[in-house]
Motif scaffolding. Sequence first.
Motif, PDB file in Angstrom:
ATOM      1  N   HIS A 390       0.840  -1.207   0.000  1.00 51.92           N
ATOM      2  CA  HIS A 390       0.000   0.000   0.000  1.00 51.92           C
ATOM      3  C   HIS A 390       0.877   1.261   0.000  1.00 51.92           C
ATOM      4  O   HIS A 390       0.721   2.151  -0.839  1.00 51.92           O
ATOM      5  CB  HIS A 390      -0.913  -0.034   1.233  1.00 51.92           C
ATOM      6  CG  HIS A 390      -1.821   1.147   1.374  1.00 51.92           C
ATOM      7  ND1 HIS A 390      -3.147   1.104   1.046  1.00 51.92           N
ATOM      8  CD2 HIS A 390      -1.590   2.415   1.789  1.00 51.92           C
ATOM      9  CE1 HIS A 390      -3.709   2.284   1.260  1.00 51.92           C
ATOM     10  NE2 HIS A 390      -2.772   3.111   1.718  1.00 51.92           N
ATOM     11  N   HIS A 394       1.707   4.425  -2.805  1.00 53.18           N
ATOM     12  CA  HIS A 394       1.750   5.878  -2.617  1.00 53.18           C
ATOM     13  C   HIS A 394       3.080   6.442  -3.121  1.00 53.18           C
ATOM     14  O   HIS A 394       3.127   7.463  -3.799  1.00 53.18           O
ATOM     15  CB  HIS A 394       1.629   6.238  -1.128  1.00 53.18           C
ATOM     16  CG  HIS A 394       0.232   6.219  -0.590  1.00 53.18           C
ATOM     17  ND1 HIS A 394      -0.790   6.953  -1.141  1.00 53.18           N
ATOM     18  CD2 HIS A 394      -0.314   5.561   0.470  1.00 53.18           C
ATOM     19  CE1 HIS A 394      -1.905   6.736  -0.440  1.00 53.18           C
ATOM     20  NE2 HIS A 394      -1.637   5.898   0.532  1.00 53.18           N
ATOM     21  N   GLU A 417      -5.964   7.683  -2.616  1.00 56.65           N
ATOM     22  CA  GLU A 417      -5.729   6.253  -2.404  1.00 56.65           C
ATOM     23  C   GLU A 417      -5.749   5.452  -3.702  1.00 56.65           C
ATOM     24  O   GLU A 417      -5.781   4.231  -3.671  1.00 56.65           O
ATOM     25  CB  GLU A 417      -6.752   5.695  -1.401  1.00 56.65           C
ATOM     26  CG  GLU A 417      -6.686   6.333  -0.019  1.00 56.65           C
ATOM     27  CD  GLU A 417      -5.311   6.226   0.651  1.00 56.65           C
ATOM     28  OE1 GLU A 417      -4.607   5.217   0.424  1.00 56.65           O
ATOM     29  OE2 GLU A 417      -4.924   7.161   1.375  1.00 56.65           O
ATOM     30  N   SER A 420      -2.285   3.544  -4.069  1.00 55.70           N
ATOM     31  CA  SER A 420      -2.021   2.641  -2.950  1.00 55.70           C
ATOM     32  C   SER A 420      -2.957   1.433  -2.990  1.00 55.70           C
ATOM     33  O   SER A 420      -2.515   0.297  -2.838  1.00 55.70           O
ATOM     34  CB  SER A 420      -2.176   3.391  -1.638  1.00 55.70           C
ATOM     35  OG  SER A 420      -3.436   4.026  -1.580  1.00 55.70           O
TER      36      SER A 420
HETATM   37 ZN   LIG Z   1      -3.079   5.219   2.010  1.00 57.43          ZN
END
Ligand SMILES: [Zn+2]
Length: 601
Positions: A390, A394, A417, A420
């Motif tokens: 995750h 990013h 998000e 991610s």
């Molecule tokens: Zn995040």
Amino acid sequence: MQNLQAPQWDIDSEYPALDSPELQAERQRVQALSQQLQALVPGLIGEDVLKTAQEMALLHKEASLLLGNLMSYTHLKRSTDLKNSAARALLEQLKKDAVQLEQGLQPLNQFLMHANDATFEAFLAHPDLADSHFYYRDQRINHQRVLPLEQENLLSSLELDGFQAWGNLYTNLTGSIDYDFEHEDGSRETLGVAGLLSLLSSGSETLRRRAYEGLNTVFATHEESCAAILNAMAGWRLELCQRRSHTVPTHFLSAPLHMNRMQQASLDQMIEAVGSQRALGHRALALQARVFGKERLDPWDTEAPLPELGHQTPPLSFPAAMDIIAEAFNTVDSSMGDFARLMQEQQWIDAAPLGHKTPGAFCSGFAKSRTPRVLLTWHGTQSNLITLAHELGHAFHSWVMRDMPYRETRYPMSLAETASTFAETVVRHHMLSQASSPAEKLAILWHEVAAVPRFGINIPVRYCFEKAFYEARAGRSFSPEDFCSLMADTWREWYGESISAPNERFWASKLHFYITQPSFYNFPYTFGYLFSQAIYAEQARQGEGFFDFYTALLRDTGRMPVEALVQKHFRRDVTEASFWDPCFDIMTQYVDQFEALLSEL
Ligand SMILES: [Zn+2]
């Protein structure tokens, strides 16, 4: 204990040390820029007003980049050692520098908001502000909602002890609650709200149920205070909307939508789409109930982990986890796998389980060197692996934007998000393809199945509850009973019969309703989740061309509204509910697969 070979990061390539002359010099530079900015303020009513405004904007651009860099460094220093008092003290000082810079900037912001279109365009015409067009245009969207200068000033001076105080009250109130909790072995422990909330994801049903009951007890005791806070916050915001409606109507959703760079129609259609698919969420909840050997889930089960089904994964070393992630990223494109390797080789990841490290995980980075950093604490679990994927997602997002003007790289929460969650999905699917036993596959799919009701039902409940409250609040205040019954009604509308009882005090226990910055701290979660699934669907559809599509889309996340982004890259209209259809196909596959595996076991 096993050696899990978790690394520490290198951040001293940015500054040699917290007390280094290099860092000091840069801080002095920020302070000098801030002073120059203040000194220019009188020029905003003089003859050279345009030139003054442009100079101020350029000073601010340089100062905010340097200050952001200093803050990142200090914050990262502190995050690996919360006892680092030098970092803590410097962070305090830097925050003061930020306030000073912000104060110098206020008159420029006011000027740009009150300027007519011709003056505003002339301001933007400065060649060194070419990288800031989206930044300033986005701020100016609200220029017709601005109040006269004296009123804006009065408002911001009252806000701290007025509006903000309500949010502080909730934090202080929930922080001071002690609850006498009984463990399974009969021992007792005093727990706060945070402790009770974290037990909702315990593997023991007894502990989850007792934590849920504990939360109900403490929030019943404090229901009047919580109700007063929500009434006051909504009342303040609604009054403000009315005042700002002098030229164009200002809805209570205007501010959160602007913050997420979305239009009302996109939000409405997304809610419409998830609403029409709620049966899928009910199916997922029914399967979860089956795993727990229940007819229906209880309200304390919504965050429960998958119980042990005879499948145990041995602890994973950090390098082994990086191998899995790089391999999975390679299935998207070799440069994405190479990026994971680069993060490892450059020592941009801090995963060592050290004593005074900040809990949780995050991705940060430096505005000057444009290099990312990732922090987590490695214990060798499967969930560590997914967290690492995750955060590397990013990091990849910022990496593909590293050559762009910094001002064009700041994306809203609705898109934050994207990379991610996509990275997580890629890693999970890769692991699924390698898994041999049904129990192992089930464990990997559990998360996907749990996400269906989380984003498709629970977040919409929060949104619809908050919206209904704001609509009704214009005419009256809500009593605690009103809040409970509105929550219970909304809960039943979305969950149907899939949970044994509504969590009617969710309005009091959920911190997100009490955040003072953006209201409606909910719908961007569902948007972000669905959007990452839409991208995953695109990978299967586009094949070879996908990676170029993906990186080009990521590069635009900080410089256009959501509608334009979707139009440009998907050639679709996000204000049409059908845009989301491919996401529900994927989610249906998760649920189908899970059901088939469950029958095999
Ligand atoms: Zn995040």
